[in-house]
Each structure stands twice: as structure tokens, then as C-alpha cells.
Design a protein around this motif. Structure first.
Motif, PDB file in Angstrom:
ATOM      1  N   ASN A  11       0.803  -1.229   0.000  1.00 37.39           N
ATOM      2  CA  ASN A  11       0.000   0.000   0.000  1.00 37.39           C
ATOM      3  C   ASN A  11       0.830   1.270   0.000  1.00 37.39           C
ATOM      4  OD1 ASN A  11      -2.677  -1.013  -0.075  1.00 37.39           O
ATOM      5  ND2 ASN A  11      -2.446  -1.671   2.042  1.00 37.39           N
ATOM      6  N   HIS A  12       1.924   1.295   0.711  1.00 33.84           N
ATOM      7  CA  HIS A  12       2.739   2.508   0.799  1.00 33.84           C
ATOM      8  C   HIS A  12       4.160   2.272   0.302  1.00 33.84           C
ATOM      9  CE1 HIS A  12      -0.414   4.776   2.703  1.00 33.84           C
ATOM     10  NE2 HIS A  12      -0.631   3.738   3.484  1.00 33.84           N
ATOM     11  N   GLY A  13       4.289   1.340  -0.612  1.00 33.33           N
ATOM     12  CA  GLY A  13       5.571   1.083  -1.230  1.00 33.33           C
ATOM     13  C   GLY A  13       6.454   0.167  -0.411  1.00 33.33           C
ATOM     14  N   THR A  14       7.583  -0.154  -0.990  1.00 30.64           N
ATOM     15  CA  THR A  14       8.524  -1.075  -0.372  1.00 30.64           C
ATOM     16  C   THR A  14       9.951  -0.587  -0.568  1.00 30.64           C
ATOM     17  OG1 THR A  14       9.305  -3.366  -0.288  1.00 30.64           O
ATOM     18  CG2 THR A  14       8.625  -2.537  -2.449  1.00 30.64           C
ATOM     19  N   THR A  15      10.797  -1.017   0.332  1.00 33.32           N
ATOM     20  CA  THR A  15      12.243  -0.829   0.155  1.00 33.32           C
ATOM     21  C   THR A  15      12.860  -2.109  -0.397  1.00 33.32           C
ATOM     22  OG1 THR A  15      12.845  -1.602   2.362  1.00 33.32           O
ATOM     23  CG2 THR A  15      12.329   0.763   2.121  1.00 33.32           C
ATOM     24  N   LEU A  16      12.052  -3.159  -0.485  1.00 34.06           N
ATOM     25  CA  LEU A  16      12.485  -4.479  -0.958  1.00 34.06           C
ATOM     26  C   LEU A  16      13.728  -4.939  -0.190  1.00 34.06           C
ATOM     27  CD1 LEU A  16      11.455  -6.626  -2.915  1.00 34.06           C
ATOM     28  CD2 LEU A  16      13.035  -5.728  -4.611  1.00 34.06           C
ATOM     29  N   SER A  17      13.568  -4.917   1.128  1.00 33.20           N
ATOM     30  CA  SER A  17      14.657  -5.320   2.043  1.00 33.20           C
ATOM     31  C   SER A  17      15.938  -4.527   1.802  1.00 33.20           C
ATOM     32  CB  SER A  17      14.925  -6.822   1.947  1.00 33.20           C
ATOM     33  OG  SER A  17      13.798  -7.548   2.375  1.00 33.20           O
ATOM     34  N   GLY A  18      15.788  -3.274   1.400  1.00 35.74           N
ATOM     35  CA  GLY A  18      16.930  -2.388   1.181  1.00 35.74           C
ATOM     36  C   GLY A  18      17.398  -2.332  -0.257  1.00 35.74           C
ATOM     37  N   LEU A  19      17.103  -3.357  -1.049  1.00 39.20           N
ATOM     38  CA  LEU A  19      17.529  -3.372  -2.447  1.00 39.20           C
ATOM     39  C   LEU A  19      16.917  -2.202  -3.218  1.00 39.20           C
ATOM     40  CD1 LEU A  19      19.007  -4.715  -4.805  1.00 39.20           C
ATOM     41  CD2 LEU A  19      16.959  -6.108  -5.164  1.00 39.20           C
ATOM     42  N   GLY A  20      15.632  -1.950  -3.000  1.00 30.64           N
ATOM     43  CA  GLY A  20      14.960  -0.844  -3.684  1.00 30.64           C
ATOM     44  C   GLY A  20      15.494   0.512  -3.263  1.00 30.64           C
ATOM     45  N   GLN A  38       7.928  -3.102 -14.850  1.00 30.78           N
ATOM     46  CA  GLN A  38       7.649  -1.750 -14.357  1.00 30.78           C
ATOM     47  C   GLN A  38       7.178  -1.743 -12.904  1.00 30.78           C
ATOM     48  OE1 GLN A  38       8.423   1.097 -15.890  1.00 30.78           O
ATOM     49  NE2 GLN A  38       7.788   2.148 -14.021  1.00 30.78           N
ATOM     50  N   ALA A  39       6.577  -2.826 -12.462  1.00 30.93           N
ATOM     51  CA  ALA A  39       6.099  -2.885 -11.073  1.00 30.93           C
ATOM     52  C   ALA A  39       7.224  -2.662 -10.071  1.00 30.93           C
ATOM     53  CB  ALA A  39       5.423  -4.224 -10.806  1.00 30.93           C
ATOM     54  N   PHE A  40       8.460  -3.011 -10.431  1.00 30.48           N
ATOM     55  CA  PHE A  40       9.591  -2.782  -9.526  1.00 30.48           C
ATOM     56  C   PHE A  40       9.669  -1.305  -9.161  1.00 30.48           C
ATOM     57  CE2 PHE A  40      13.935  -1.653  -8.523  1.00 30.48           C
ATOM     58  CZ  PHE A  40      14.263  -2.607  -7.567  1.00 30.48           C
ATOM     59  N   VAL A  76       7.658  -6.723   0.853  1.00 32.51           N
ATOM     60  CA  VAL A  76       7.098  -5.421   1.224  1.00 32.51           C
ATOM     61  C   VAL A  76       7.702  -5.040   2.571  1.00 32.51           C
ATOM     62  CG1 VAL A  76       5.033  -4.056   1.622  1.00 32.51           C
ATOM     63  CG2 VAL A  76       4.971  -5.935  -0.023  1.00 32.51           C
ATOM     64  N   THR A  77       8.731  -4.203   2.493  1.00 35.07           N
ATOM     65  CA  THR A  77       9.456  -3.791   3.690  1.00 35.07           C
ATOM     66  C   THR A  77       9.515  -2.278   3.763  1.00 35.07           C
ATOM     67  OG1 THR A  77      11.569  -3.892   2.510  1.00 35.07           O
ATOM     68  CG2 THR A  77      10.884  -5.883   3.702  1.00 35.07           C
ATOM     69  N   PRO A  78       9.480  -1.716   4.947  1.00 29.55           N
ATOM     70  CA  PRO A  78       9.128  -2.395   6.187  1.00 29.55           C
ATOM     71  C   PRO A  78       7.677  -2.861   6.136  1.00 29.55           C
ATOM     72  CG  PRO A  78       9.292  -0.028   6.558  1.00 29.55           C
ATOM     73  CD  PRO A  78       9.708  -0.273   5.143  1.00 29.55           C
TER      74      PRO A  78
END
Length: 144
Positions: A11-20, A38-40, A76-78
Motif C-alpha cells: 500500500n505505501h511502497g517497499t524498500t524491498l529489504s533495502g535493495l529498492g 515496471q512494477a519494480f 514489502v518492507t518495512p
């Protein structure tokens, strides 16, 4: 009342465990999206898509929202980025699976076939007939 039940949503985005966070800082999101899709880029915290979606709040009037998340979500992190805030005329119930069933080790994929999460979904669909969750062990990737 209309209902929306979400399992492990971004819902509010992800950091993808820091990779993003790293790919965004390095300006590599378009490159990674060319390979991964594109979803990345769209799902990264602070992306244009997430900023647009969040602009008018999380909810719509007349809808009961239930978000079921897992502390062990690696995609989906956090994990609390999955949770919603109720706007006027809406209700939100944010559930962390491990607050209900501490021994549940489901992560992003296995929450979809986790029997504990399934009972929470059924309870959200029909709260008048909600049943106790009989917490069963659920393993990462394997579910339970």
C-alpha cells in the motif's frame, strides 16, 4: 457495507529489504524495471505511482478494510508500509499475523496459503460469524 481484504499489499511502497532503496539512490530503478518489470519502480517507497495513490488518503467512504501482514515479509518492507489509515466514513483493521499467531512464520508468498491468514480473511468477510483462529505452525515458503 463493502469490504476489501488485503494480504501483504504494498500500500505505501517497499524498500524491498533495502535493495529498492539502493537502486533508487543509484538511479537504477528504470534499468532494473526493464528487466524485472515496471512494477519494480512503481512499488518503491516515494515512487510517482505511490505518491499519486497516497495523495487523497488511504480509504474510501463506506468500505471496511482489513490488511493482513506478516513481520517476515521480505518483499514489502518495512512490513508496516502495508497498513492503511482510515479516512472519513471508512474503517480499517490492520492485523499483523504474528500478533494473532506468534508461531506463524509465513512470509510474503506463503501468507497466501496460510491457514491462519485464511481464517482471518473469512472472519473479515463475515464478521458476524467470525471464528477463533486455531493457530497452526506455518513455515516460510511452505505455509501451513
Amino acid at each position: 457495507m463493502r469490504r476489501l481484504i488485503a494480504l501483504a499489499p504494498s500500500n505505501h511502497g517497499t524498500t524491498l529489504s533495502g535493495l529498492g532503496t539502493l537502486t533508487t539512490a543509484l538511479g537504477l530503478d528504470p534499468t532494473v524495471s526493464a528487466v524485472a518489470g515496471q512494477a519494480f519502480s512503481d512499488q518503491m517507497v516515494g515512487s510517482r505511482v505511490n505518491t499519486t495513490l497516497d495523495r487523497d488518503g488511504d480509504t474510501q467512504r463506506g468500505v471496511a478494510y482489513t490488511v493482513i501482514a506478516t513481520r517476515y515479509d521480505e518483499a514489502v518492507t518495512p512490513y508496516h508500509n502495508q497498513f492503511l489509515t482510515a479516512g472519513p466514513g471508512a474503517t480499517v483493521r490492520n492485523i499483523t499475523l504474528q500478533d494473532v499467531c506468534p508461531q506463524d512464520r509465513s512470509e510474503h508468498l506463503s501468507i497466501a496459503y496460510d491457514s491462519n491468514a485464511a481464517q482471518l480473511v473469512l472472519n473479515a468477510l463475515d464478521p458476524a460469524h467470525a471464528q477463533r483462529v486455531h493457530c497452526r505452525f506455518s513455515a516460510p515458503l511452505l505455509g501451513g
